[in-house]
Design a protein around this motif. Structure first.
Motif, PDB file in Angstrom:
ATOM      1  N   SER A 137     -47.890  -9.993 -30.972  1.00  0.00           N
ATOM      2  CA  SER A 137     -48.347 -10.520 -32.222  1.00  0.00           C
ATOM      3  C   SER A 137     -47.706 -10.082 -33.389  1.00  0.00           C
ATOM      4  CB  SER A 137     -49.865 -10.009 -32.335  1.00  0.00           C
ATOM      5  OG  SER A 137     -50.044  -8.795 -32.759  1.00  0.00           O
ATOM      6  N   GLU A 138     -48.108 -10.681 -34.686  1.00  0.00           N
ATOM      7  CA  GLU A 138     -47.537 -10.003 -36.053  1.00  0.00           C
ATOM      8  C   GLU A 138     -48.031  -8.694 -35.973  1.00  0.00           C
ATOM      9  OE1 GLU A 138     -45.762 -11.687 -38.645  1.00  0.00           O
ATOM     10  OE2 GLU A 138     -45.373 -13.032 -36.850  1.00  0.00           O
ATOM     11  N   ALA A 139     -47.418  -7.895 -36.592  1.00  0.00           N
ATOM     12  CA  ALA A 139     -47.885  -6.424 -36.764  1.00  0.00           C
ATOM     13  C   ALA A 139     -48.998  -6.169 -37.692  1.00  0.00           C
ATOM     14  CB  ALA A 139     -46.594  -5.673 -37.530  1.00  0.00           C
ATOM     15  N   SER A 140     -49.600  -5.334 -37.521  1.00  0.00           N
ATOM     16  CA  SER A 140     -50.907  -4.747 -38.289  1.00  0.00           C
ATOM     17  C   SER A 140     -50.353  -4.490 -39.691  1.00  0.00           C
ATOM     18  CB  SER A 140     -51.715  -3.542 -37.804  1.00  0.00           C
ATOM     19  OG  SER A 140     -50.740  -2.370 -37.803  1.00  0.00           O
ATOM     20  N   ASN A 141     -51.231  -4.395 -40.722  1.00  0.00           N
ATOM     21  CA  ASN A 141     -50.796  -3.790 -41.709  1.00  0.00           C
ATOM     22  C   ASN A 141     -50.193  -1.959 -41.526  1.00  0.00           C
ATOM     23  OD1 ASN A 141     -51.556  -5.862 -43.384  1.00  0.00           O
ATOM     24  ND2 ASN A 141     -53.859  -4.864 -43.532  1.00  0.00           N
ATOM     25  N   ALA A 142     -49.324  -1.781 -42.281  1.00  0.00           N
ATOM     26  CA  ALA A 142     -48.820  -0.578 -42.079  1.00  0.00           C
ATOM     27  C   ALA A 142     -49.503   0.611 -42.632  1.00  0.00           C
ATOM     28  CB  ALA A 142     -47.208  -0.537 -42.249  1.00  0.00           C
ATOM     29  N   VAL A 143     -49.468   1.717 -42.139  1.00  0.00           N
ATOM     30  CA  VAL A 143     -50.005   2.864 -42.701  1.00  0.00           C
ATOM     31  C   VAL A 143     -48.878   4.018 -42.921  1.00  0.00           C
ATOM     32  CG1 VAL A 143     -50.720   3.854 -40.676  1.00  0.00           C
ATOM     33  CG2 VAL A 143     -52.004   4.741 -42.894  1.00  0.00           C
ATOM     34  N   GLU A 144     -48.705   4.516 -44.007  1.00  0.00           N
ATOM     35  CA  GLU A 144     -47.826   5.432 -44.314  1.00  0.00           C
ATOM     36  C   GLU A 144     -48.328   6.990 -44.206  1.00  0.00           C
ATOM     37  OE1 GLU A 144     -43.880   5.692 -47.218  1.00  0.00           O
ATOM     38  OE2 GLU A 144     -45.941   5.986 -48.307  1.00  0.00           O
ATOM     39  N   ASN A 196     -42.066   0.761 -45.631  1.00  0.00           N
ATOM     40  CA  ASN A 196     -43.122   1.618 -45.116  1.00  0.00           C
ATOM     41  C   ASN A 196     -44.503   1.004 -45.166  1.00  0.00           C
ATOM     42  OD1 ASN A 196     -41.180   3.671 -44.972  1.00  0.00           O
ATOM     43  ND2 ASN A 196     -41.728   4.803 -46.667  1.00  0.00           N
ATOM     44  N   LEU A 197     -44.637  -0.290 -46.204  1.00  0.00           N
ATOM     45  CA  LEU A 197     -46.115  -0.476 -46.202  1.00  0.00           C
ATOM     46  C   LEU A 197     -46.324  -1.986 -45.760  1.00  0.00           C
ATOM     47  CD1 LEU A 197     -46.902   0.874 -49.723  1.00  0.00           C
ATOM     48  CD2 LEU A 197     -47.422   1.682 -47.770  1.00  0.00           C
ATOM     49  N   ASN A 198     -45.190  -2.549 -44.841  1.00  0.00           N
ATOM     50  CA  ASN A 198     -44.968  -3.856 -44.522  1.00  0.00           C
ATOM     51  C   ASN A 198     -45.140  -3.722 -42.890  1.00  0.00           C
ATOM     52  OD1 ASN A 198     -44.060  -6.196 -43.212  1.00  0.00           O
ATOM     53  ND2 ASN A 198     -43.491  -6.872 -45.049  1.00  0.00           N
ATOM     54  N   GLY A 199     -46.109  -4.068 -42.210  1.00  0.00           N
ATOM     55  CA  GLY A 199     -46.177  -3.763 -40.692  1.00  0.00           C
ATOM     56  C   GLY A 199     -45.080  -4.394 -39.947  1.00  0.00           C
ATOM     57  N   ASN A 200     -44.652  -5.602 -40.441  1.00  0.00           N
ATOM     58  CA  ASN A 200     -43.547  -6.407 -39.735  1.00  0.00           C
ATOM     59  C   ASN A 200     -42.178  -5.698 -39.998  1.00  0.00           C
ATOM     60  OD1 ASN A 200     -44.773  -8.293 -38.281  1.00  0.00           O
ATOM     61  ND2 ASN A 200     -45.377  -9.530 -40.036  1.00  0.00           N
ATOM     62  N   ALA A 201     -42.038  -5.248 -41.136  1.00  0.00           N
ATOM     63  CA  ALA A 201     -40.924  -4.204 -41.422  1.00  0.00           C
ATOM     64  C   ALA A 201     -40.690  -3.142 -40.666  1.00  0.00           C
ATOM     65  CB  ALA A 201     -40.690  -4.095 -43.012  1.00  0.00           C
ATOM     66  N   VAL A 202     -41.869  -2.455 -40.482  1.00  0.00           N
ATOM     67  CA  VAL A 202     -41.964  -1.205 -39.640  1.00  0.00           C
ATOM     68  C   VAL A 202     -41.608  -1.703 -38.360  1.00  0.00           C
ATOM     69  CG1 VAL A 202     -43.431   0.419 -38.482  1.00  0.00           C
ATOM     70  CG2 VAL A 202     -43.699  -0.119 -41.120  1.00  0.00           C
ATOM     71  N   LYS A 203     -42.167  -2.730 -37.740  1.00  0.00           N
ATOM     72  CA  LYS A 203     -41.623  -3.201 -36.300  1.00  0.00           C
ATOM     73  C   LYS A 203     -40.264  -3.680 -36.182  1.00  0.00           C
ATOM     74  CE  LYS A 203     -42.771  -6.955 -33.227  1.00  0.00           C
ATOM     75  NZ  LYS A 203     -43.389  -8.403 -33.167  1.00  0.00           N
ATOM     76  N   THR A 204     -39.620  -4.071 -37.091  1.00  0.00           N
ATOM     77  CA  THR A 204     -38.240  -4.444 -37.359  1.00  0.00           C
ATOM     78  C   THR A 204     -37.257  -3.312 -37.395  1.00  0.00           C
ATOM     79  OG1 THR A 204     -38.615  -6.681 -38.060  1.00  0.00           O
ATOM     80  CG2 THR A 204     -36.411  -5.949 -38.345  1.00  0.00           C
ATOM     81  N   ASN A 205     -37.696  -2.392 -38.309  1.00  0.00           N
ATOM     82  CA  ASN A 205     -36.904  -1.390 -38.703  1.00  0.00           C
ATOM     83  C   ASN A 205     -36.852   0.140 -37.828  1.00  0.00           C
ATOM     84  OD1 ASN A 205     -35.373  -2.502 -40.735  1.00  0.00           O
ATOM     85  ND2 ASN A 205     -37.144  -2.831 -41.731  1.00  0.00           N
ATOM     86  N   GLY A 206     -38.239   0.068 -37.124  1.00  0.00           N
ATOM     87  CA  GLY A 206     -38.594   1.370 -36.467  1.00  0.00           C
ATOM     88  C   GLY A 206     -38.301   1.120 -35.085  1.00  0.00           C
ATOM     89  N   ALA A 207     -39.269   2.137 -34.098  1.00  0.00           N
ATOM     90  CA  ALA A 207     -38.847   2.085 -32.847  1.00  0.00           C
ATOM     91  C   ALA A 207     -40.237   2.039 -32.085  1.00  0.00           C
ATOM     92  CB  ALA A 207     -38.268   3.179 -32.477  1.00  0.00           C
ATOM     93  N   SER A 208     -40.524   1.388 -31.227  1.00  0.00           N
ATOM     94  CA  SER A 208     -41.778   1.517 -30.139  1.00  0.00           C
ATOM     95  C   SER A 208     -41.976   2.980 -29.687  1.00  0.00           C
ATOM     96  CB  SER A 208     -41.821   0.543 -29.081  1.00  0.00           C
ATOM     97  OG  SER A 208     -42.867   0.853 -28.196  1.00  0.00           O
ATOM     98  N   ILE A 209     -43.099   3.528 -30.206  1.00  0.00           N
ATOM     99  CA  ILE A 209     -43.265   5.006 -29.531  1.00  0.00           C
ATOM    100  C   ILE A 209     -44.534   4.850 -28.759  1.00  0.00           C
ATOM    101  CG2 ILE A 209     -42.443   5.752 -31.669  1.00  0.00           C
ATOM    102  CD1 ILE A 209     -45.317   6.487 -32.567  1.00  0.00           C
ATOM    103  N   GLY A 210     -45.123   3.805 -28.241  1.00  0.00           N
ATOM    104  CA  GLY A 210     -46.125   3.980 -27.200  1.00  0.00           C
ATOM    105  C   GLY A 210     -46.750   2.570 -26.756  1.00  0.00           C
TER     106      GLY A 210
END
Length: 92
Positions: free
Chosen positions: A81-88, A35-49
């Protein structure tokens, strides 16, 4: 249901190519490591927009309860690019 609004700054132009747009990723639930790692959000999540390069904001309506993590990447013909910092966000 809730509305989530995100804003961000453009990356430093000295770091590489021209930004043509942005892609927003969301991961639901998960652990703090994701949840707090932007690249992990990118890898484990979905593009929403996506947005164009001059738009540095995104809103998501009707977001369900629970924990949601968001990250943003810049895009151009070379890819993402690399992902931004994540926000939860935790919606009760």
């Amino acid at each position: 249901m809730a509305t989530i609004s995100l804003t961000w700054d453009a990356p430093d132009p000295d770091l590489g190519g021209t930004v043509e747009g942005y892609k927003i990723y969301r991961a639901d639930g998960g652990t703090p490591e994701v949840n707090l790692n932007g690249n992990a959000v990118k890898t484990n999540g979905a593009s929403i927009g996506t947005t164009l390069s001059d738009t540095k904001a995104f809103s998501e309506s009707n977001t369900t309860t629970g924990k949601h993590s968001y990250a943003v990447v810049a895009t151009n013909p070379a890819g993402e690019s690399e992902a931004s910092n994540a926000v939860e966000v935790d919606i009760p």
